[in-house]
Design a protein around this motif. Structure first.
Motif, short mmCIF file in Angstrom:
data_model
loop_
_atom_site.label_atom_id
_atom_site.label_comp_id
_atom_site.label_asym_id
_atom_site.label_seq_id
_atom_site.Cartn_x
_atom_site.Cartn_y
_atom_site.Cartn_z
N ARG A 123 41.11 21.80 -50.80
CA ARG A 123 42.23 20.32 -50.05
C ARG A 123 40.64 19.25 -50.83
N ILE A 124 39.35 19.72 -51.08
CA ILE A 124 38.43 18.65 -51.46
C ILE A 124 38.38 18.77 -52.88
N ILE A 125 38.14 19.87 -53.21
CA ILE A 125 38.65 20.60 -54.51
C ILE A 125 39.20 20.04 -55.32
N ALA A 126 41.08 19.88 -54.70
CA ALA A 126 41.69 19.66 -55.57
C ALA A 126 41.76 18.19 -55.41
N TYR A 127 41.25 17.55 -55.05
CA TYR A 127 41.94 16.56 -54.65
C TYR A 127 39.98 15.69 -55.99
N GLN A 128 39.22 16.85 -55.75
CA GLN A 128 38.18 15.88 -56.83
C GLN A 128 38.70 16.82 -58.45
N LEU A 129 39.46 17.34 -58.69
CA LEU A 129 39.99 17.86 -60.38
C LEU A 129 41.22 17.04 -60.41
N TRP A 130 42.51 16.66 -59.75
CA TRP A 130 42.54 16.02 -59.51
C TRP A 130 42.82 14.19 -59.85
N GLU A 131 41.23 14.13 -59.50
CA GLU A 131 40.27 12.42 -59.99
C GLU A 131 39.89 13.18 -60.98
N ARG A 132 39.08 13.88 -61.07
CA ARG A 132 38.23 13.86 -62.80
C ARG A 132 39.67 13.61 -63.46
N ASP A 133 40.75 13.96 -63.49
CA ASP A 133 42.12 14.17 -64.93
C ASP A 133 42.17 12.36 -65.30
N GLY A 134 41.90 12.06 -64.11
CA GLY A 134 42.96 10.94 -64.04
C GLY A 134 44.08 10.10 -63.03
N CYS A 135 43.60 10.76 -62.05
CA CYS A 135 44.47 10.79 -60.98
C CYS A 135 46.25 10.64 -61.64
N PRO A 136 46.89 12.00 -61.74
CA PRO A 136 47.87 11.92 -62.96
C PRO A 136 48.98 11.91 -61.16
N ALA A 137 50.13 11.59 -61.47
CA ALA A 137 51.04 11.77 -60.22
C ALA A 137 52.61 12.99 -60.60
N LYS A 185 51.93 16.09 -59.80
CA LYS A 185 51.38 17.38 -60.21
C LYS A 185 49.95 17.45 -59.09
N ASP A 186 50.01 17.63 -57.52
CA ASP A 186 49.61 17.89 -56.55
C ASP A 186 49.59 20.09 -56.31
N ASP A 187 50.62 19.80 -56.97
CA ASP A 187 51.01 21.67 -56.24
C ASP A 187 50.06 22.15 -57.71
N GLU A 188 49.86 21.42 -58.54
CA GLU A 188 49.11 22.64 -59.80
C GLU A 188 47.41 22.29 -59.80
N TYR A 189 46.77 21.11 -58.43
CA TYR A 189 45.71 21.24 -58.64
C TYR A 189 45.29 21.60 -57.30
N TRP A 190 45.70 21.75 -56.23
CA TRP A 190 45.84 22.72 -55.62
C TRP A 190 45.79 24.10 -55.72
N HIS A 191 46.99 24.91 -56.86
CA HIS A 191 47.16 25.86 -56.86
C HIS A 191 45.42 26.60 -57.87
N ALA A 192 45.06 25.30 -58.98
CA ALA A 192 43.69 25.43 -59.79
C ALA A 192 42.77 25.72 -58.44
N ALA A 193 42.62 24.39 -57.48
CA ALA A 193 41.78 24.83 -56.26
C ALA A 193 41.76 26.24 -55.97
N VAL A 194 42.60 26.87 -55.62
CA VAL A 194 42.77 27.79 -55.07
C VAL A 194 42.23 29.59 -55.94
N LYS A 195 42.57 28.81 -56.85
CA LYS A 195 41.73 30.12 -57.98
C LYS A 195 40.61 29.87 -58.20
N LEU A 196 40.37 28.80 -58.60
CA LEU A 196 38.64 28.14 -58.78
C LEU A 196 37.79 29.08 -57.02
N LEU A 197 38.29 28.85 -56.53
CA LEU A 197 38.14 29.24 -54.92
C LEU A 197 38.17 30.75 -54.51
N THR A 198 39.43 31.41 -55.59
CA THR A 198 38.72 33.15 -55.18
C THR A 198 37.73 33.78 -56.44
#
Length: 80
Positions: free
Chosen positions: A10-24, A26-39
């Motif tokens: 959750r924290i990493i997905a939120y940080q990635l989302w903020e970093r990219d300018g908070c696009p509306a 795309k929550d699933d996209e950022y969640w999966h990106a965070a899962v991939k990063l942690l994996t």
């Protein structure tokens, strides 16, 4: 493989989302990106991923507001 920590995802997905300018929308996209990063971190044998994600060049940058010209106040006209 151990289950990933949902709070870290959750924290990493939120940080990635903020970093990219908070696009509306795309929550699933950022969640999966965070899962991939942690994996990837787990597979690399690292202990943890830093929770602060560095900004990328595509990050929106804020600029200071330009000073506003002060309005000139004029006296009201006299009615004849």
């Amino acid at each position: 493989m151990a289950e990933l920590d949902h709070e870290k995802i959750r924290i990493i997905a939120y940080q990635l989302w903020e970093r990219d300018g908070c696009p509306a929308g795309k929550d699933d996209e950022y969640w999966h990106a965070a899962v991939k990063l942690l994996t990837d971190v787990v597979h690399a044998g690292l202990d943890d991923v830093p929770l602060a994600i560095e900004p990328t060049p595509t990050t929106r940058k804020t600029t200071a507001a330009k000073p506003v010209k002060q309005a000139t106040v004029r006296p009201a006209r006299k009615k004849s």
